[in-house]
Design a protein around this motif. Sequence first.
Motif, PDB file in Angstrom:
ATOM      1  N   SER A 114      64.702 -11.821-107.360  1.00 17.31           N
ATOM      2  CA  SER A 114      66.034 -12.377-107.589  1.00 17.31           C
ATOM      3  C   SER A 114      66.646 -12.838-106.270  1.00 17.31           C
ATOM      4  O   SER A 114      66.401 -12.258-105.210  1.00 17.31           O
ATOM      5  CB  SER A 114      66.933 -11.350-108.258  1.00 17.31           C
ATOM      6  N   PRO A 115      67.446 -13.900-106.314  1.00 17.26           N
ATOM      7  CA  PRO A 115      68.054 -14.406-105.084  1.00 17.26           C
ATOM      8  C   PRO A 115      69.138 -13.486-104.533  1.00 17.26           C
ATOM      9  O   PRO A 115      69.498 -13.597-103.366  1.00 17.26           O
ATOM     10  CB  PRO A 115      68.652 -15.750-105.506  1.00 17.26           C
ATOM     11  N   CYS A 116      69.639 -12.573-105.321  1.00 20.52           N
ATOM     12  CA  CYS A 116      70.708 -11.669-104.869  1.00 20.52           C
ATOM     13  C   CYS A 116      70.160 -10.464-104.110  1.00 20.52           C
ATOM     14  O   CYS A 116      70.929  -9.742-103.490  1.00 20.52           O
ATOM     15  CB  CYS A 116      71.520 -11.181-106.066  1.00 20.52           C
ATOM     16  N   SER A 117      68.871 -10.226-104.187  1.00 20.76           N
ATOM     17  CA  SER A 117      68.319  -9.057-103.513  1.00 20.76           C
ATOM     18  C   SER A 117      68.236  -9.303-102.014  1.00 20.76           C
ATOM     19  O   SER A 117      68.121 -10.429-101.546  1.00 20.76           O
ATOM     20  CB  SER A 117      66.938  -8.715-104.074  1.00 20.76           C
ATOM     21  N   THR A 118      68.288  -8.222-101.268  1.00 17.66           N
ATOM     22  CA  THR A 118      68.217  -8.328 -99.815  1.00 17.66           C
ATOM     23  C   THR A 118      66.783  -8.561 -99.372  1.00 17.66           C
ATOM     24  O   THR A 118      65.831  -8.223-100.071  1.00 17.66           O
ATOM     25  CB  THR A 118      68.734  -7.039 -99.158  1.00 17.66           C
ATOM     26  N   VAL A 119      66.629  -9.105 -98.205  1.00 15.82           N
ATOM     27  CA  VAL A 119      65.296  -9.367 -97.657  1.00 15.82           C
ATOM     28  C   VAL A 119      64.782  -8.078 -97.033  1.00 15.82           C
ATOM     29  O   VAL A 119      65.420  -7.473 -96.173  1.00 15.82           O
ATOM     30  CB  VAL A 119      65.348 -10.490 -96.603  1.00 15.82           C
ATOM     31  N   ILE A 120      63.622  -7.654 -97.474  1.00 16.53           N
ATOM     32  CA  ILE A 120      63.009  -6.426 -96.969  1.00 16.53           C
ATOM     33  C   ILE A 120      62.023  -6.821 -95.877  1.00 16.53           C
ATOM     34  O   ILE A 120      61.136  -7.653 -96.098  1.00 16.53           O
ATOM     35  CB  ILE A 120      62.293  -5.672 -98.099  1.00 16.53           C
ATOM     36  N   PRO A 121      62.147  -6.225 -94.676  1.00 21.39           N
ATOM     37  CA  PRO A 121      61.266  -6.641 -93.573  1.00 21.39           C
ATOM     38  C   PRO A 121      59.792  -6.301 -93.808  1.00 21.39           C
ATOM     39  O   PRO A 121      58.924  -7.028 -93.359  1.00 21.39           O
ATOM     40  CB  PRO A 121      61.813  -5.896 -92.362  1.00 21.39           C
ATOM     41  N   PHE A 122      59.493  -5.218 -94.488  1.00 20.08           N
ATOM     42  CA  PHE A 122      58.105  -4.810 -94.730  1.00 20.08           C
ATOM     43  C   PHE A 122      57.921  -4.549 -96.222  1.00 20.08           C
ATOM     44  O   PHE A 122      57.903  -3.390 -96.662  1.00 20.08           O
ATOM     45  CB  PHE A 122      57.758  -3.553 -93.929  1.00 20.08           C
ATOM     46  N   PRO A 123      57.743  -5.602 -97.031  1.00 24.50           N
ATOM     47  CA  PRO A 123      57.683  -5.386 -98.486  1.00 24.50           C
ATOM     48  C   PRO A 123      56.477  -4.575 -98.935  1.00 24.50           C
ATOM     49  O   PRO A 123      56.565  -3.801 -99.881  1.00 24.50           O
ATOM     50  CB  PRO A 123      57.647  -6.798 -99.058  1.00 24.50           C
ATOM     51  N   ARG A 124      55.344  -4.719 -98.260  1.00 22.84           N
ATOM     52  CA  ARG A 124      54.161  -3.940 -98.671  1.00 22.84           C
ATOM     53  C   ARG A 124      54.331  -2.466 -98.361  1.00 22.84           C
ATOM     54  O   ARG A 124      53.900  -1.610 -99.129  1.00 22.84           O
ATOM     55  CB  ARG A 124      52.906  -4.478 -97.994  1.00 22.84           C
TER      56      ARG A 124
END
Length: 81
Positions: free
Chosen positions: A32-42
């Motif tokens: 979703s576009p409202c979610s924050t960007v996670i630096p390390f998604p894995r």
Amino acid sequence: HSFSHVPARRIGFSGVPMSTLVVIHVAMLLNSPCSTVIPFPRAVAALFVGAVFVLCLLSKVLLSAVLLGFAARRRRRVSKS
């Protein structure tokens, strides 16, 4: 033909397994576009999977202990009579 699904539909049960719904909604939430960007998604995904595994393992151990206690109490009552 079997019509075993008809009573379940009347009651309101879903025909889709709950795990499928959870996986789809988590994927939708992550995209979703409202979610924050996670630096390390894995790393976050691995941590989440590990946490879910540990919770399932602990719930299994707790359920085993409860069932063992129930069986011991029942056996004690049967042996007294």
